[in-house]
Design a protein around this motif. Structure first.
Motif, PDB file in Angstrom:
ATOM      1  N   GLU A   1      -9.317  -4.645  23.340  1.00 37.86           N
ATOM      2  CA  GLU A   1      -7.868  -4.654  23.320  1.00 37.86           C
ATOM      3  C   GLU A   1      -7.306  -3.634  24.530  1.00 37.86           C
ATOM      4  OE1 GLU A   1      -4.646  -2.444  20.255  1.00 37.86           O
ATOM      5  OE2 GLU A   1      -6.387  -3.556  19.581  1.00 37.86           O
ATOM      6  N   ASN A   2      -8.089  -2.604  24.688  1.00 29.24           N
ATOM      7  CA  ASN A   2      -7.687  -1.424  25.779  1.00 29.24           C
ATOM      8  C   ASN A   2      -8.447  -1.700  27.099  1.00 29.24           C
ATOM      9  OD1 ASN A   2      -6.162  -0.261  23.756  1.00 29.24           O
ATOM     10  ND2 ASN A   2      -7.873   0.879  22.708  1.00 29.24           N
ATOM     11  N   GLU A   3      -9.112  -2.764  26.998  1.00 35.66           N
ATOM     12  CA  GLU A   3      -9.935  -2.906  28.562  1.00 35.66           C
ATOM     13  C   GLU A   3      -8.866  -2.845  29.706  1.00 35.66           C
ATOM     14  OE1 GLU A   3     -13.235  -5.684  30.408  1.00 35.66           O
ATOM     15  OE2 GLU A   3     -12.314  -6.441  28.675  1.00 35.66           O
ATOM     16  N   ALA A   4      -7.789  -3.596  29.730  1.00 33.59           N
ATOM     17  CA  ALA A   4      -7.142  -3.499  30.805  1.00 33.59           C
ATOM     18  C   ALA A   4      -6.314  -2.347  31.221  1.00 33.59           C
ATOM     19  CB  ALA A   4      -5.978  -4.693  30.631  1.00 33.59           C
ATOM     20  N   GLU A   5      -5.888  -1.669  30.054  1.00 35.05           N
ATOM     21  CA  GLU A   5      -5.324  -0.505  30.463  1.00 35.05           C
ATOM     22  C   GLU A   5      -6.375   0.615  30.996  1.00 35.05           C
ATOM     23  OE1 GLU A   5      -2.784   3.189  27.999  1.00 35.05           O
ATOM     24  OE2 GLU A   5      -3.270   1.330  26.862  1.00 35.05           O
ATOM     25  N   ILE A   6      -7.541   0.658  30.404  1.00 37.53           N
ATOM     26  CA  ILE A   6      -8.585   1.592  30.781  1.00 37.53           C
ATOM     27  C   ILE A   6      -8.878   1.469  31.946  1.00 37.53           C
ATOM     28  CG2 ILE A   6     -10.879   2.655  30.251  1.00 37.53           C
ATOM     29  CD1 ILE A   6     -10.329   1.925  27.256  1.00 37.53           C
ATOM     30  N   LYS A   7      -9.080   0.222  32.663  1.00 37.04           N
ATOM     31  CA  LYS A   7      -9.750  -0.024  33.775  1.00 37.04           C
ATOM     32  C   LYS A   7      -8.507   0.203  34.931  1.00 37.04           C
ATOM     33  CE  LYS A   7     -13.481  -3.185  32.834  1.00 37.04           C
ATOM     34  NZ  LYS A   7     -13.839  -4.895  32.879  1.00 37.04           N
TER      35      LYS A   7
ATOM     36  N   ALA B   1     -20.572   5.845  36.954  1.00 35.53           N
ATOM     37  CA  ALA B   1     -20.256   4.467  37.622  1.00 35.53           C
ATOM     38  C   ALA B   1     -18.761   4.069  37.168  1.00 35.53           C
ATOM     39  CB  ALA B   1     -21.295   3.502  37.074  1.00 35.53           C
ATOM     40  N   ASP B   2     -18.468   3.034  38.112  1.00 32.55           N
ATOM     41  CA  ASP B   2     -17.007   2.596  38.006  1.00 32.55           C
ATOM     42  C   ASP B   2     -16.891   1.570  36.930  1.00 32.55           C
ATOM     43  OD1 ASP B   2     -14.354   1.591  38.381  1.00 32.55           O
ATOM     44  OD2 ASP B   2     -14.594   1.558  40.317  1.00 32.55           O
ATOM     45  N   PRO B   3     -16.223   1.780  35.650  1.00 34.20           N
ATOM     46  CA  PRO B   3     -16.134   0.896  34.747  1.00 34.20           C
ATOM     47  C   PRO B   3     -15.340  -0.428  35.144  1.00 34.20           C
ATOM     48  CG  PRO B   3     -14.363   2.620  34.621  1.00 34.20           C
ATOM     49  CD  PRO B   3     -15.242   3.024  35.583  1.00 34.20           C
ATOM     50  N   SER B   4     -14.690  -0.462  36.331  1.00 37.12           N
ATOM     51  CA  SER B   4     -14.119  -1.700  37.015  1.00 37.12           C
ATOM     52  C   SER B   4     -14.995  -2.648  37.320  1.00 37.12           C
ATOM     53  CB  SER B   4     -13.156  -1.378  37.701  1.00 37.12           C
ATOM     54  OG  SER B   4     -11.927  -0.889  36.917  1.00 37.12           O
TER      55      SER B   4
ATOM     56  N   TRP C   1      -6.137   2.463  34.623  1.00 33.27           N
ATOM     57  CA  TRP C   1      -6.240   3.950  34.634  1.00 33.27           C
ATOM     58  C   TRP C   1      -7.195   4.517  35.631  1.00 33.27           C
ATOM     59  CZ3 TRP C   1      -9.050   8.154  33.638  1.00 33.27           C
ATOM     60  CH2 TRP C   1      -8.576   9.419  33.795  1.00 33.27           C
ATOM     61  N   PHE C   2      -8.196   3.998  35.312  1.00 31.94           N
ATOM     62  CA  PHE C   2      -9.515   4.300  36.422  1.00 31.94           C
ATOM     63  C   PHE C   2      -9.024   3.999  37.912  1.00 31.94           C
ATOM     64  CE2 PHE C   2     -11.699   5.667  32.686  1.00 31.94           C
ATOM     65  CZ  PHE C   2     -12.855   6.572  33.191  1.00 31.94           C
ATOM     66  N   ALA C   3      -8.740   2.773  37.960  1.00 30.31           N
ATOM     67  CA  ALA C   3      -8.302   2.333  39.409  1.00 30.31           C
ATOM     68  C   ALA C   3      -7.118   3.272  39.847  1.00 30.31           C
ATOM     69  CB  ALA C   3      -7.970   0.831  39.330  1.00 30.31           C
ATOM     70  N   ASP C   4      -6.414   3.697  39.316  1.00 23.99           N
ATOM     71  CA  ASP C   4      -5.259   4.419  39.642  1.00 23.99           C
ATOM     72  C   ASP C   4      -5.842   6.090  40.206  1.00 23.99           C
ATOM     73  OD1 ASP C   4      -3.567   2.854  39.624  1.00 23.99           O
ATOM     74  OD2 ASP C   4      -2.745   3.115  37.653  1.00 23.99           O
ATOM     75  N   GLN C   5      -7.214   6.431  39.789  1.00 21.63           N
ATOM     76  CA  GLN C   5      -7.433   7.938  40.037  1.00 21.63           C
ATOM     77  C   GLN C   5      -7.837   8.001  41.529  1.00 21.63           C
ATOM     78  OE1 GLN C   5      -6.914   9.959  37.390  1.00 21.63           O
ATOM     79  NE2 GLN C   5      -6.259   8.003  36.762  1.00 21.63           N
ATOM     80  N   SER C   6      -7.760   8.866  42.133  1.00 20.86           N
ATOM     81  CA  SER C   6      -7.957   9.265  43.592  1.00 20.86           C
ATOM     82  C   SER C   6      -9.182   9.735  43.825  1.00 20.86           C
ATOM     83  CB  SER C   6      -6.731   9.943  44.420  1.00 20.86           C
ATOM     84  OG  SER C   6      -6.612  11.100  43.595  1.00 20.86           O
ATOM     85  N   VAL C   7     -10.155   9.365  43.115  1.00 19.41           N
ATOM     86  CA  VAL C   7     -11.677   9.790  43.263  1.00 19.41           C
ATOM     87  C   VAL C   7     -12.500   8.863  43.728  1.00 19.41           C
ATOM     88  CG1 VAL C   7     -11.513  11.302  41.556  1.00 19.41           C
ATOM     89  CG2 VAL C   7     -12.409   8.979  40.855  1.00 19.41           C
ATOM     90  N   GLN C   8     -13.667   9.334  44.512  1.00 19.22           N
ATOM     91  CA  GLN C   8     -14.693   8.463  45.003  1.00 19.22           C
ATOM     92  C   GLN C   8     -16.056   8.609  45.038  1.00 19.22           C
ATOM     93  OE1 GLN C   8     -13.790   5.550  47.020  1.00 19.22           O
ATOM     94  NE2 GLN C   8     -15.865   5.302  47.234  1.00 19.22           N
TER      95      GLN C   8
END
Length: 357
Positions: A342-348, A186-189, A350-357
Protein backbone atom coordinates in the motif's frame (compact mmCIF):
# COMPACT_ATOMS: atom_id res chain seq x y z
CA UNK A 1 17.47 -28.60 -19.62
CA UNK A 2 17.66 -25.11 -21.08
CA UNK A 3 18.25 -22.23 -18.72
CA UNK A 4 18.28 -18.47 -19.33
CA UNK A 5 19.94 -15.63 -17.49
CA UNK A 6 18.45 -12.20 -18.11
CA UNK A 7 21.92 -10.80 -18.43
CA UNK A 8 22.79 -13.22 -21.20
CA UNK A 9 19.80 -13.82 -23.45
CA UNK A 10 16.55 -12.20 -24.53
CA UNK A 11 13.35 -13.59 -23.07
CA UNK A 12 11.83 -14.13 -26.51
CA UNK A 13 14.59 -16.56 -27.45
CA UNK A 14 14.12 -18.40 -24.15
CA UNK A 15 10.40 -18.74 -24.59
CA UNK A 16 10.69 -20.01 -28.16
CA UNK A 17 13.23 -22.55 -26.97
CA UNK A 18 10.87 -23.64 -24.20
CA UNK A 19 8.00 -24.05 -26.69
CA UNK A 20 10.14 -26.02 -29.14
CA UNK A 21 10.90 -28.57 -26.43
CA UNK A 22 7.17 -29.11 -26.08
CA UNK A 23 7.12 -31.40 -29.10
CA UNK A 24 8.09 -34.19 -26.78
CA UNK A 25 5.74 -35.12 -23.96
CA UNK A 26 6.73 -36.43 -20.61
CA UNK A 27 4.52 -38.39 -18.28
CA UNK A 28 4.93 -38.28 -14.54
CA UNK A 29 3.40 -41.20 -12.75
CA UNK A 30 3.78 -42.49 -9.24
CA UNK A 31 2.57 -45.50 -7.37
CA UNK A 32 1.94 -45.85 -3.69
CA UNK A 33 4.44 -47.84 -1.65
CA UNK A 34 2.99 -51.30 -1.25
CA UNK A 35 3.53 -54.60 0.45
CA UNK A 36 2.43 -57.95 -1.03
CA UNK A 37 -0.82 -57.72 0.93
CA UNK A 38 -1.66 -54.18 -0.18
CA UNK A 39 -3.46 -53.04 -3.29
CA UNK A 40 -1.43 -51.02 -5.76
CA UNK A 41 -2.85 -47.50 -6.09
CA UNK A 42 -1.91 -45.52 -9.19
CA UNK A 43 -1.97 -41.75 -8.97
CA UNK A 44 -3.59 -40.04 -11.94
CA UNK A 45 -1.04 -39.31 -14.64
CA UNK A 46 -0.20 -35.70 -15.50
CA UNK A 47 0.91 -35.15 -19.09
CA UNK A 48 3.51 -32.49 -19.88
CA UNK A 49 3.75 -31.11 -23.39
CA UNK A 50 6.19 -28.35 -22.45
CA UNK A 51 8.42 -27.55 -19.48
CA UNK A 52 7.11 -25.72 -16.43
CA UNK A 53 8.48 -22.15 -16.65
CA UNK A 54 9.76 -20.88 -13.31
CA UNK A 55 10.95 -17.32 -12.70
CA UNK A 56 13.41 -17.20 -9.78
CA UNK A 57 16.23 -15.11 -8.38
CA UNK A 58 18.31 -17.73 -6.54
CA UNK A 59 19.08 -21.47 -6.35
CA UNK A 60 18.73 -22.04 -10.12
CA UNK A 61 21.82 -24.28 -10.34
CA UNK A 62 20.54 -26.44 -7.49
CA UNK A 63 16.80 -26.69 -7.97
CA UNK A 64 16.53 -27.81 -11.59
CA UNK A 65 18.27 -31.19 -11.30
CA UNK A 66 16.80 -31.94 -7.88
CA UNK A 67 13.21 -31.31 -8.97
CA UNK A 68 13.51 -33.13 -12.28
CA UNK A 69 15.12 -36.17 -10.66
CA UNK A 70 12.52 -36.39 -7.90
CA UNK A 71 9.40 -35.80 -9.98
CA UNK A 72 10.24 -36.59 -13.59
CA UNK A 73 8.81 -33.23 -14.68
CA UNK A 74 10.69 -30.84 -16.97
CA UNK A 75 11.24 -27.26 -15.84
CA UNK A 76 12.55 -24.20 -17.66
CA UNK A 77 14.29 -21.81 -15.25
CA UNK A 78 14.42 -18.09 -15.97
CA UNK A 79 16.90 -16.58 -13.53
CA UNK A 80 17.58 -12.94 -12.80
CA UNK A 81 17.82 -10.53 -9.91
CA UNK A 82 14.68 -9.50 -8.08
CA UNK A 83 14.24 -6.20 -9.91
CA UNK A 84 14.52 -7.92 -13.30
CA UNK A 85 11.94 -10.56 -12.45
CA UNK A 86 9.53 -7.99 -11.03
CA UNK A 87 9.87 -6.00 -14.24
CA UNK A 88 9.21 -9.09 -16.37
CA UNK A 89 6.07 -10.00 -14.47
CA UNK A 90 4.77 -6.44 -14.64
CA UNK A 91 5.33 -6.27 -18.39
CA UNK A 92 3.68 -9.64 -18.99
CA UNK A 93 0.47 -9.13 -17.04
CA UNK A 94 -1.61 -9.32 -20.20
CA UNK A 95 0.21 -12.40 -21.49
CA UNK A 96 2.25 -14.14 -18.78
CA UNK A 97 5.03 -16.39 -20.00
CA UNK A 98 5.63 -17.96 -16.58
CA UNK A 99 3.93 -20.71 -14.60
CA UNK A 100 5.58 -20.19 -11.20
CA UNK A 101 7.37 -17.22 -9.66
CA UNK A 102 9.70 -17.87 -6.72
CA UNK A 103 11.59 -14.88 -5.38
CA UNK A 104 12.09 -12.41 -2.55
CA UNK A 105 9.79 -9.51 -1.75
CA UNK A 106 6.59 -9.80 0.25
CA UNK A 107 5.17 -6.48 -0.94
CA UNK A 108 5.31 -7.53 -4.60
CA UNK A 109 3.49 -10.79 -3.88
CA UNK A 110 0.78 -9.00 -1.93
CA UNK A 111 0.29 -6.47 -4.72
CA UNK A 112 0.22 -9.14 -7.43
CA UNK A 113 -2.26 -11.15 -5.38
CA UNK A 114 -4.54 -8.12 -5.07
CA UNK A 115 -4.26 -7.63 -8.83
CA UNK A 116 -5.51 -11.18 -9.35
CA UNK A 117 -2.62 -12.74 -11.23
CA UNK A 118 -2.20 -15.77 -8.90
CA UNK A 119 -4.10 -18.98 -8.38
CA UNK A 120 -5.70 -18.82 -4.94
CA UNK A 121 -6.63 -21.38 -2.27
CA UNK A 122 -3.81 -23.74 -3.23
CA UNK A 123 -4.09 -25.70 0.04
CA UNK A 124 -0.90 -27.62 -0.73
CA UNK A 125 -0.21 -30.97 0.84
CA UNK A 126 3.16 -29.84 2.22
CA UNK A 127 1.58 -26.89 3.98
CA UNK A 128 1.70 -29.33 6.90
CA UNK A 129 5.52 -29.01 6.81
CA UNK A 130 5.47 -25.30 7.66
CA UNK A 131 6.89 -24.34 11.04
CA UNK A 132 5.37 -21.62 13.22
CA UNK A 133 7.38 -18.96 11.39
CA UNK A 134 6.19 -20.24 8.02
CA UNK A 135 2.57 -20.40 9.16
CA UNK A 136 2.79 -16.78 10.30
CA UNK A 137 3.89 -15.78 6.78
CA UNK A 138 1.15 -17.66 4.89
CA UNK A 139 -1.56 -15.32 3.51
CA UNK A 140 -5.17 -16.10 4.31
CA UNK A 141 -6.07 -16.82 0.68
CA UNK A 142 -3.10 -19.22 0.29
CA UNK A 143 -2.15 -17.68 -3.03
CA UNK A 144 1.59 -17.66 -2.26
CA UNK A 145 3.67 -19.85 0.03
CA UNK A 146 6.77 -18.86 2.03
CA UNK A 147 9.90 -20.94 1.59
CA UNK A 148 12.06 -18.84 3.91
CA UNK A 149 13.25 -15.35 4.80
CA UNK A 150 16.61 -13.66 5.08
CA UNK A 151 17.86 -10.38 6.52
CA UNK A 152 17.38 -7.71 3.90
CA UNK A 153 19.88 -5.67 5.89
CA UNK A 154 22.23 -6.39 8.80
CA UNK A 155 24.94 -4.17 10.23
CA UNK A 156 28.44 -4.61 8.81
CA UNK A 157 31.56 -2.64 9.77
CA UNK A 158 35.22 -2.53 8.74
CA UNK A 159 37.28 -4.04 11.55
CA UNK A 160 40.42 -2.19 10.42
CA UNK A 161 38.69 1.14 10.96
CA UNK A 162 36.20 0.56 13.78
CA UNK A 163 36.57 -1.39 17.01
CA UNK A 164 33.96 -3.81 18.28
CA UNK A 165 33.32 -1.44 21.16
CA UNK A 166 32.63 1.51 18.84
CA UNK A 167 30.69 -0.47 16.22
CA UNK A 168 26.97 0.19 15.78
CA UNK A 169 24.69 -2.08 17.81
CA UNK A 170 21.27 -0.74 16.79
CA UNK A 171 19.76 0.88 13.70
CA UNK A 172 19.53 4.19 15.54
CA UNK A 173 23.32 4.16 15.95
CA UNK A 174 23.76 4.81 12.21
CA UNK A 175 22.77 8.43 12.80
CA UNK A 176 25.56 8.88 15.37
CA UNK A 177 27.96 11.70 14.30
CA UNK A 178 30.91 9.33 14.74
CA UNK A 179 29.65 7.52 11.63
CA UNK A 180 29.28 10.67 9.54
CA UNK A 181 29.90 10.14 5.81
CA UNK A 182 30.88 6.46 6.17
CA UNK A 183 27.50 4.64 6.17
CA UNK A 184 25.89 3.07 3.11
CA UNK A 185 22.67 1.29 2.13
CA UNK A 186 20.98 0.00 -1.02
CA UNK A 187 18.37 1.92 -3.01
CA UNK A 188 14.83 0.60 -2.34
CA UNK A 189 13.74 1.67 -5.81
CA UNK A 190 16.37 -0.53 -7.47
CA UNK A 191 17.57 -3.31 -5.16
CA UNK A 192 14.85 -5.89 -4.52
CA UNK A 193 15.85 -6.62 -0.87
CA UNK A 194 16.16 -2.92 -0.05
CA UNK A 195 12.44 -2.22 -0.17
CA UNK A 196 11.54 -4.91 2.41
CA UNK A 197 14.36 -3.42 4.49
CA UNK A 198 13.10 0.17 4.51
CA UNK A 199 9.40 -0.78 4.60
CA UNK A 200 9.80 -2.28 8.07
CA UNK A 201 10.97 1.10 9.45
CA UNK A 202 8.01 2.87 7.86
CA UNK A 203 5.66 0.32 9.41
CA UNK A 204 7.33 0.38 12.84
CA UNK A 205 7.78 4.16 13.05
CA UNK A 206 4.86 5.26 10.88
CA UNK A 207 5.25 7.04 7.58
CA UNK A 208 6.37 10.32 9.14
CA UNK A 209 8.63 8.54 11.62
CA UNK A 210 10.22 6.47 8.85
CA UNK A 211 10.99 9.59 6.86
CA UNK A 212 12.48 11.23 9.94
CA UNK A 213 14.69 8.21 10.63
CA UNK A 214 16.13 7.97 7.14
CA UNK A 215 16.45 11.75 6.91
CA UNK A 216 18.61 11.59 10.04
CA UNK A 217 20.89 9.10 8.26
CA UNK A 218 21.08 11.22 5.13
CA UNK A 219 21.78 14.35 7.19
CA UNK A 220 24.66 12.36 8.70
CA UNK A 221 26.06 11.75 5.23
CA UNK A 222 24.75 8.24 4.57
CA UNK A 223 25.13 7.14 0.95
CA UNK A 224 22.68 5.19 -1.20
CA UNK A 225 24.02 2.69 -3.73
CA UNK A 226 22.01 0.98 -6.50
CA UNK A 227 22.44 -2.58 -5.23
CA UNK A 228 24.06 -4.58 -2.44
CA UNK A 229 27.07 -5.69 -4.56
CA UNK A 230 27.85 -1.99 -5.03
CA UNK A 231 27.96 -1.65 -1.24
CA UNK A 232 30.40 -4.56 -1.05
CA UNK A 233 32.64 -2.79 -3.57
CA UNK A 234 32.45 0.46 -1.59
CA UNK A 235 33.39 -1.35 1.62
CA UNK A 236 36.36 -3.00 -0.09
CA UNK A 237 37.47 0.31 -1.60
CA UNK A 238 37.27 2.10 1.75
CA UNK A 239 34.53 4.48 0.64
CA UNK A 240 32.33 3.00 3.36
CA UNK A 241 33.20 1.73 6.81
CA UNK A 242 29.69 0.81 7.97
CA UNK A 243 26.71 -0.49 6.01
CA UNK A 244 23.26 -1.98 6.11
CA UNK A 245 24.00 -4.99 3.90
CA UNK A 246 21.87 -7.92 2.76
CA UNK A 247 23.01 -10.95 4.71
CA UNK A 248 24.20 -13.30 1.95
CA UNK A 249 26.49 -10.53 0.70
CA UNK A 250 27.71 -9.97 4.24
CA UNK A 251 28.47 -13.63 4.90
CA UNK A 252 30.18 -13.93 1.51
CA UNK A 253 32.55 -11.14 2.57
CA UNK A 254 33.26 -13.02 5.80
CA UNK A 255 33.91 -16.25 3.90
CA UNK A 256 36.30 -14.39 1.59
CA UNK A 257 38.31 -13.22 4.61
CA UNK A 258 37.51 -9.54 4.20
CA UNK A 259 38.09 -7.33 7.27
CA UNK A 260 34.45 -6.93 8.23
CA UNK A 261 32.29 -8.03 11.12
CA UNK A 262 28.57 -8.71 11.17
CA UNK A 263 26.24 -7.40 13.85
CA UNK A 264 22.65 -8.53 14.24
CA UNK A 265 20.98 -5.39 15.67
CA UNK A 266 19.52 -5.73 19.12
CA UNK A 267 16.00 -5.06 17.85
CA UNK A 268 16.37 -7.48 14.92
CA UNK A 269 16.93 -7.23 11.17
CA UNK A 270 14.22 -6.35 8.62
CA UNK A 271 13.50 -9.40 6.50
CA UNK A 272 12.81 -10.19 2.87
CA UNK A 273 10.52 -13.21 2.52
CA UNK A 274 10.96 -15.61 -0.40
CA UNK A 275 7.56 -16.73 -1.72
CA UNK A 276 6.37 -19.06 -4.47
CA UNK A 277 3.12 -18.53 -6.40
CA UNK A 278 1.37 -19.93 -9.48
CA UNK A 279 0.05 -17.93 -12.43
CA UNK A 280 -3.72 -18.10 -12.76
CA UNK A 281 -3.17 -18.51 -16.51
CA UNK A 282 -0.97 -21.60 -16.26
CA UNK A 283 -2.08 -24.76 -18.03
CA UNK A 284 0.16 -26.81 -15.72
CA UNK A 285 -1.43 -26.17 -12.35
CA UNK A 286 -0.77 -29.65 -10.98
CA UNK A 287 2.88 -29.60 -12.01
CA UNK A 288 3.22 -26.11 -10.54
CA UNK A 289 1.76 -27.32 -7.25
CA UNK A 290 4.20 -30.23 -7.30
CA UNK A 291 7.04 -27.70 -7.64
CA UNK A 292 5.97 -25.68 -4.60
CA UNK A 293 5.35 -28.86 -2.60
CA UNK A 294 8.90 -29.87 -3.54
CA UNK A 295 10.23 -26.56 -2.17
CA UNK A 296 8.45 -27.22 1.12
CA UNK A 297 10.10 -30.59 1.70
CA UNK A 298 12.71 -30.75 4.47
CA UNK A 299 15.14 -32.57 2.19
CA UNK A 300 14.93 -29.79 -0.41
CA UNK A 301 15.36 -27.11 2.24
CA UNK A 302 18.41 -28.88 3.68
CA UNK A 303 19.98 -28.88 0.20
CA UNK A 304 19.22 -25.18 -0.16
CA UNK A 305 20.80 -24.31 3.19
CA UNK A 306 23.91 -26.26 2.20
CA UNK A 307 24.13 -24.50 -1.19
CA UNK A 308 26.56 -21.77 -0.15
CA UNK A 309 25.88 -18.10 0.54
CA UNK A 310 22.33 -18.39 -0.83
CA UNK A 311 21.65 -20.72 2.11
CA UNK A 312 21.87 -17.97 4.72
CA UNK A 313 18.20 -17.67 5.57
CA UNK A 314 15.56 -18.79 8.07
CA UNK A 315 13.54 -21.68 6.68
CA UNK A 316 9.75 -21.79 6.77
CA UNK A 317 9.89 -25.59 7.09
CA UNK A 318 10.07 -27.64 10.28
CA UNK A 319 13.41 -28.96 11.56
CA UNK A 320 15.59 -27.11 9.04
CA UNK A 321 18.65 -25.49 10.60
CA UNK A 322 20.38 -22.38 9.26
CA UNK A 323 24.14 -22.45 8.54
CA UNK A 324 26.20 -22.77 11.71
CA UNK A 325 28.03 -19.49 11.04
CA UNK A 326 24.75 -17.59 11.18
CA UNK A 327 23.53 -16.16 14.49
CA UNK A 328 21.44 -18.92 16.08
CA UNK A 329 18.84 -16.39 17.18
CA UNK A 330 18.90 -14.31 13.98
CA UNK A 331 15.88 -12.18 14.89
CA UNK A 332 13.97 -11.20 11.74
CA UNK A 333 11.46 -8.35 11.48
CA UNK A 334 8.92 -8.96 8.73
CA UNK A 335 7.04 -5.96 7.37
CA UNK A 336 3.36 -6.60 6.71
CA UNK A 337 3.06 -7.42 2.98
CA UNK A 338 -0.24 -5.59 2.46
CA UNK A 339 0.89 -2.44 4.27
CA UNK A 340 4.22 -2.45 2.44
CA UNK A 341 2.43 -2.79 -0.91
CA UNK A 342 0.00 0.00 0.00
CA UNK A 343 2.85 2.40 0.85
CA UNK A 344 5.34 1.25 -1.79
CA UNK A 345 4.84 4.11 -4.25
CA UNK A 346 5.05 6.81 -1.58
CA UNK A 347 8.14 5.31 0.06
CA UNK A 348 10.03 4.87 -3.20
CA UNK A 349 9.04 8.34 -4.36
CA UNK A 350 10.31 9.84 -1.11
CA UNK A 351 13.67 8.11 -1.46
CA UNK A 352 13.93 9.23 -5.07
CA UNK A 353 13.49 12.83 -3.93
CA UNK A 354 16.42 12.65 -1.53
CA UNK A 355 19.56 14.33 -2.76
CA UNK A 356 21.93 11.62 -1.51
CA UNK A 357 24.22 9.46 -3.61
Amino acid sequence: MKKSLFALTGFTALFLAACSSGDESKTNEATANTTPTEEITTIEEVQQTEPLVVYLNDFDELIEPLFEEETGYDIELVAGNGAEIQSRIESEKGNPNWDVVWMDGQASFSRWDQEGIFLKDLALENEANLNDFGISLLPEDKAYYPTGAHAAGILVYNTNEISAEDAPKTWADLADPKFKDIVGMADPSIAAPAFPFVSWFFEDLGMDGGKEYFASLFNNGAKVYPKNPNIVEALLAGDLKVAALQESNAYKMKQDGEPIEIVWPEEGAPASVRYAAISKDTDQAEVAKAFINFLLEKETQDEMVAAGVEGYYTSSVKDVASPKERDANAPLLVADPELAAENEAEIKSWFADQSVQ
